[in-house]
Scaffold this motif. Structure first.
Motif, PDB file in Angstrom:
ATOM      1  N   ASP A  63       0.829  -1.210   0.000  1.00 36.31           N
ATOM      2  CA  ASP A  63       0.000   0.000   0.000  1.00 36.31           C
ATOM      3  C   ASP A  63       0.860   1.256   0.000  1.00 36.31           C
ATOM      4  OD1 ASP A  63      -2.454  -1.269  -0.081  1.00 36.31           O
ATOM      5  OD2 ASP A  63      -2.710  -1.298   2.090  1.00 36.31           O
ATOM      6  N   ARG A  66       2.217   1.924  -3.386  1.00 33.53           N
ATOM      7  CA  ARG A  66       1.122   2.433  -4.226  1.00 33.53           C
ATOM      8  C   ARG A  66       0.874   3.915  -3.955  1.00 33.53           C
ATOM      9  NH1 ARG A  66      -4.554   1.846  -3.382  1.00 33.53           N
ATOM     10  NH2 ARG A  66      -4.104   0.499  -1.606  1.00 33.53           N
ATOM     11  N   ASN A 184      -4.954   0.939   4.636  1.00 33.10           N
ATOM     12  CA  ASN A 184      -5.535   0.464   3.383  1.00 33.10           C
ATOM     13  C   ASN A 184      -6.780   1.260   3.026  1.00 33.10           C
ATOM     14  OD1 ASN A 184      -7.675  -1.814   2.134  1.00 33.10           O
ATOM     15  ND2 ASN A 184      -5.641  -1.780   1.204  1.00 33.10           N
ATOM     16  N   SER A 187      -5.681   4.783   1.940  1.00 36.61           N
ATOM     17  CA  SER A 187      -5.010   4.762   0.636  1.00 36.61           C
ATOM     18  C   SER A 187      -6.004   4.565  -0.498  1.00 36.61           C
ATOM     19  CB  SER A 187      -3.949   3.657   0.610  1.00 36.61           C
ATOM     20  OG  SER A 187      -4.539   2.369   0.684  1.00 36.61           O
ATOM     21  N   ASN A 188      -7.173   3.990  -0.184  1.00 34.33           N
ATOM     22  CA  ASN A 188      -8.240   3.831  -1.175  1.00 34.33           C
ATOM     23  C   ASN A 188      -9.211   5.005  -1.178  1.00 34.33           C
ATOM     24  OD1 ASN A 188      -7.327   1.297  -2.066  1.00 34.33           O
ATOM     25  ND2 ASN A 188      -8.433   0.236  -0.439  1.00 34.33           N
ATOM     26  N   GLU A 190     -11.047   5.948   1.357  1.00 36.43           N
ATOM     27  CA  GLU A 190     -12.227   5.614   2.166  1.00 36.43           C
ATOM     28  C   GLU A 190     -11.969   6.026   3.618  1.00 36.43           C
ATOM     29  OE1 GLU A 190     -12.532   1.460   1.519  1.00 36.43           O
ATOM     30  OE2 GLU A 190     -13.038   1.645  -0.609  1.00 36.43           O
TER      31      GLU A 190
END
Length: 385
Positions: A63, A66, A184, A187-188, A190
């Motif tokens: 992550d 990314r 996570n 990083s998305n 959310e």
């Protein structure tokens, strides 16, 4: 008729407010009782590594890589956190002449010793943004020419001892598993599910959300006017400690920073430049440590818990002086960007402990190697100041 209605409505509303007040008070008392029971000692003085931590760590590394690709500056890959620097400055760290014998270890073993160092001051976000945006602020210190065998064997860091901090005493996650879920989700994009991962209230992290909101604080007047904390625990010889760096203006000449234009995107760098480069006034700090008292709730594996200063006060071990200097050059800024700070760059006497520090070892090393490889840069540390 209308009067009777409003009288009836007032009574109903008053009873409803009273019920809500009672429910709120009962909930608050229940919460205080629960956390009083949960956050009570004694605690272990040793690390406890949960099953599955290695897999969680690898997922976090994926992550983080990314994120650095998402936030790269054109083709240049930035850090996955604390991407924006206010400056890398030369500093001197001087051990106090008199230190308790049980704290004389590592770089604090020799009273009166002065270490030359680099200090990086930064915002916390992975994306460089205006300084006025609420954010965490970071301080990283790299002592130079430190002899002895180090925890990590990389040739680029054999003479270094790093200290990594940010401006809040606790972290908004307790351990690696929660960090994986929170990181996570963020990083998305959310942000809600970072602290409310499901409809089950037992999974909600309201206390940690409050910590995160407190961490995202308004900018200080200057990067040298705030306190920075290690958050996670470390060894200091045989002791378990946390450390912090606090402003120590009485050890420097009196100085009043001129009012800064906070609408400017980089006003914190401007404030640092104003003091050190234009007005030629040094900045001073004190480096302090707090020892774990395991009879009380001072856990090693939960970084969301603040160790009680009333039980274990901080003790000053060293003075830090940032002398007047010219630091805002293209060459020094590029060298600063290529620096790697990792709490595992250091002596065994300062070994990081706890899950978040174990995570840092793997993630910092992996992301640093990836960032330098993508940028075509070496990890060589600039020469000693």
């Amino acid at each position: 008729m209308l009067k009777r209605f409003w009288l009836w409505f007032g009574r109903v509303l008053g009873k409803l407010l009273l019920v809500l007040l009672v429910v709120g008070l009962v909930g608050w008392l229940a919460g205080e009782a629960y956390y009083g029971w949960k956050f009570s000692g004694p605690v272990s003085t040793e690390e406890a590594i949960p099953a599955g931590e290695a897999a969680q760590t690898q997922a976090i590394i994926n992550d983080a890589i990314r994120i650095v690709e998402q936030h790269r500056d054109n083709t240049r890959v930035l850090r996955d956190a604390h991407a924006k620097s206010h400056g890398c400055v030369k500093a001197e760290v001087t051990v106090l002449p008199e230190i308790s014998s049980d704290l004389r270890a590592g770089v604090f073993a020799e009273p009166g010793k002065t270490w030359q160092a680099w200090m990086r001051l930064s915002n916390g976000n992975a994306f460089p943004q205006f300084d006025r945006v609420r954010d965490a602020r970071g301080m990283a210190i790299k002592l130079l020419d430190v002899p002895g065998t180090k925890l990590m064997t990389s040739p680029a860091h054999t003479g270094e001892q790093d200290f990594v901090m940010f401006n809040h005493p606790v972290f908004f996650v307790r351990d690696v598993a929660e960090y994986r879920q929170n990181f996570n989700a963020q990083s998305n994009g959310e942000k809600v599910t970072a602290f409310f991962p499901s409809w089950d209230p037992r999974s909600w992290e309201i206390r940690h959300l409050i910590i995160a909101l407190k961490t995202l604080a308004p900018a200080p007047d200057s990067p040298v006017s705030t306190t920075y904390s290690s958050i996670s625990p470390y060894k200091l010889g045989e002791a378990n400690i946390k450390y912090r760096v606090i402003p120590d203006p009485q050890s420097c000449p009196p100085y009043q920073l001129p009012e800064q234009n906070t609408a400017l995107p980089n006003f914190l760098r401007n404030a640092l430049y104003q003091q050190l480069s234009l007005d030629r006034v040094p900045a001073c700090f004190a480096l302090q440590v707090q020892q774990q008292n395991p009879e009380h709730y001072m856990p090693i594996e939960d970084t969301s818990v603040e160790w009680d200063e009333d039980i274990s006060p901080f003790v000053t071990l060293a003075r830090i002086k940032v002398p007047a200097q010219d630091f805002d050059s293209r060459e020094q800024n590029l060298a600063c960007d290529n620096l790697s700070f990792n709490p595992w760059h250091g002596l065994p006497e300062h070994r990081p402990i706890g899950g978040i520090n174990r995570l840092r070892k793997a993630v910092y090393e992996a992301v640093s190697a990836y960032r330098h490889q993508r940028n075509g840069a070496s990890e060589a540390t600039p020469a000693a100041p």
